[in-house]
Design a protein around this motif. Structure first.
Motif, PDB file in Angstrom:
ATOM      1  N   GLY A  98     120.933  39.407  93.247  1.00  0.00           N
ATOM      2  CA  GLY A  98     119.897  40.291  93.074  1.00  0.00           C
ATOM      3  C   GLY A  98     120.330  41.914  93.615  1.00  0.00           C
ATOM      4  N   GLY A  99     121.289  41.983  94.764  1.00  0.00           N
ATOM      5  CA  GLY A  99     121.588  43.111  94.976  1.00  0.00           C
ATOM      6  C   GLY A  99     122.719  43.609  94.173  1.00  0.00           C
ATOM      7  N   SER A 100     123.620  42.873  93.381  1.00  0.00           N
ATOM      8  CA  SER A 100     124.480  43.499  92.591  1.00  0.00           C
ATOM      9  C   SER A 100     123.600  43.963  91.437  1.00  0.00           C
ATOM     10  N   TRP A 101     122.407  43.383  90.951  1.00  0.00           N
ATOM     11  CA  TRP A 101     121.839  43.790  89.732  1.00  0.00           C
ATOM     12  C   TRP A 101     121.234  45.409  90.004  1.00  0.00           C
ATOM     13  N   PHE A 102     120.702  45.295  91.420  1.00  0.00           N
ATOM     14  CA  PHE A 102     120.030  46.917  91.863  1.00  0.00           C
ATOM     15  C   PHE A 102     120.962  47.665  91.925  1.00  0.00           C
ATOM     16  N   LEU A 103     122.241  47.300  92.389  1.00  0.00           N
ATOM     17  CA  LEU A 103     123.359  48.435  92.592  1.00  0.00           C
ATOM     18  C   LEU A 103     123.944  48.876  91.251  1.00  0.00           C
ATOM     19  N   VAL A 104     124.129  47.998  90.392  1.00  0.00           N
ATOM     20  CA  VAL A 104     124.893  48.302  89.231  1.00  0.00           C
ATOM     21  C   VAL A 104     124.150  48.818  87.982  1.00  0.00           C
ATOM     22  N   VAL A 105     122.919  48.136  88.035  1.00  0.00           N
ATOM     23  CA  VAL A 105     121.962  48.311  86.848  1.00  0.00           C
ATOM     24  C   VAL A 105     120.664  49.245  87.282  1.00  0.00           C
ATOM     25  N   VAL A 106     119.885  48.899  88.109  1.00  0.00           N
ATOM     26  CA  VAL A 106     118.506  49.504  88.229  1.00  0.00           C
ATOM     27  C   VAL A 106     118.710  50.919  88.881  1.00  0.00           C
ATOM     28  N   ALA A 107     119.698  50.839  90.214  1.00  0.00           N
ATOM     29  CA  ALA A 107     119.893  52.318  90.653  1.00  0.00           C
ATOM     30  C   ALA A 107     120.419  53.362  89.752  1.00  0.00           C
ATOM     31  N   PRO A 108     121.274  52.978  88.964  1.00  0.00           N
ATOM     32  CA  PRO A 108     121.691  54.073  87.988  1.00  0.00           C
ATOM     33  C   PRO A 108     120.664  54.451  87.121  1.00  0.00           C
ATOM     34  N   ALA A 109     119.840  53.519  86.559  1.00  0.00           N
ATOM     35  CA  ALA A 109     118.942  53.964  85.385  1.00  0.00           C
ATOM     36  C   ALA A 109     117.823  54.654  86.112  1.00  0.00           C
ATOM     37  N   LEU A 110     117.274  54.560  87.509  1.00  0.00           N
ATOM     38  CA  LEU A 110     116.376  55.350  87.969  1.00  0.00           C
ATOM     39  C   LEU A 110     117.046  56.768  88.198  1.00  0.00           C
ATOM     40  N   VAL A 111     118.148  56.813  88.581  1.00  0.00           N
ATOM     41  CA  VAL A 111     118.786  58.135  88.884  1.00  0.00           C
ATOM     42  C   VAL A 111     119.017  59.009  87.536  1.00  0.00           C
ATOM     43  N   THR A 112     119.321  58.224  86.622  1.00  0.00           N
ATOM     44  CA  THR A 112     119.500  58.988  85.261  1.00  0.00           C
ATOM     45  C   THR A 112     118.426  58.887  84.422  1.00  0.00           C
ATOM     46  N   ALA A 113     117.661  58.249  84.490  1.00  0.00           N
ATOM     47  CA  ALA A 113     116.531  57.920  83.669  1.00  0.00           C
ATOM     48  C   ALA A 113     116.844  57.605  82.174  1.00  0.00           C
ATOM     49  N   ASP A 114     117.978  56.894  82.100  1.00  0.00           N
ATOM     50  CA  ASP A 114     118.582  56.358  80.665  1.00  0.00           C
ATOM     51  C   ASP A 114     118.470  54.904  80.574  1.00  0.00           C
ATOM     52  N   MET A 115     118.083  54.284  79.520  1.00  0.00           N
ATOM     53  CA  MET A 115     117.647  52.744  79.297  1.00  0.00           C
ATOM     54  C   MET A 115     119.252  52.206  79.559  1.00  0.00           C
TER      55      MET A 115
END
Length: 263
Positions: free
Chosen positions: A212-229
């Motif tokens: 769960g932590g890896s998914w949030f750090l690698v995928v979710v956090a960058p997506a929220l910051v960049t607003a890219d899918m």
């Protein structure tokens, strides 16, 4: 009272004479513990109600030793519920469902941003799985962990319950958002299988935290910051999720004995 308890003191003790203070009572009882003669004399001078009460207690103790305790009778639905879940799972499941609904509301309000429902779907079952196999939340953890086969089966049953609760709101949210089911179902199943696979080596709680932590750090956090899918939740990623789900499930079944050794 250097040798034995005087007859008058013993008679006063047996009748509960209030004239005997606590010190005298304590002295008599200490002497009785180590003097069989005085105990025999006590039995001889004890009043009839006391003797009858002691006889009744002895009969009850003997009967209880022979028959053993009566089995606790539970209703069928309670036995079924205890086999498949535990009460401490309910707050976690409610929280997960609430998180999915909140993600759905945000997706409807901000459709131009990456879908939070799809970002949350892979890790939605993990919090429930960690709670289902945690010594801090399961009051019977020591019993199930000490019985490896029972613990494994209980873990699988609770995982099935978690998926049965988590997947319907994901399905409803995905349907209302117009996304293909593969984009939320396959990632959720993949991470569930990966947690079972890795949990056999390092423990389910640690496995859920790592994945769960890896998914949030690698995928979710960058997506929220960049607003890219993220590419991992694009329709073109579906074949990869199919392979990952199948391979993960196969490996989890193949390494199922790891849970028996590390329960």
């Amino acid at each position: 009272m250097t040798n034995h308890i005087p007859a008058a003191s013993l008679a006063a003790y047996t009748t509960g004479d209030p004239a005997l203070d606590d010190t005298a009572v304590w002295t008599i009882e200490v002497h009785l513990e180590n003097c069989p003669d005085c105990r025999a004399q006590l039995a001889a001078v004890a009043p009839e109600p006391l003797t009858a009460l002691l006889d009744d207690v002895q009969v009850m103790i003997d009967r209880g030793v022979r028959t053993g305790p009566e089995p606790v009778r539970r209703r069928a639905w309670r036995r079924l519920a205890h086999r498949w879940a535990m009460w401490s799972l309910i707050p976690w499941l409610v929280t997960i469902v609430a998180a999915v609904l909140a993600a759905f509301a945000l997706d409807r309000s901000f459709p131009e941003r990456p879908s939070l429902v799809l970002l949350l779907a892979p890790v939605a079952p993990l919090a429930g799985m960690a709670s289902a196999w945690s010594r801090r939340t399961d009051p019977g953890w020591e019993i199930t962990a000490g019985t490896s086969r029972a613990g494994l089966e209980l873990l699988l049953r609770r995982t099935a319950v978690i998926l049965a609760v988590v997947l319907p709101p994901l399905a409803l949210a995905g349907w209302r958002l117009g996304t293909t089911p593969a984009l939320w179902l396959l990632p959720a199943l993949t991470f569930t299988a990966a947690t079972l696979l890795l949990g056999g080596r390092i423990g389910v709680v640690r496995a859920a935290a790592v994945l769960g932590g890896s998914w949030f750090l690698v995928v979710v956090a960058p997506a929220l910051v960049t607003a890219d899918m993220p590419a991992l939740i694009e329709p073109s990623s579906t074949p990869g999720w199919v392979v990952a789900a199948v391979v993960g499930a196969a490996l989890a079944i193949w390494r199922v004995d790891d849970h028996r050794r590390n329960a």
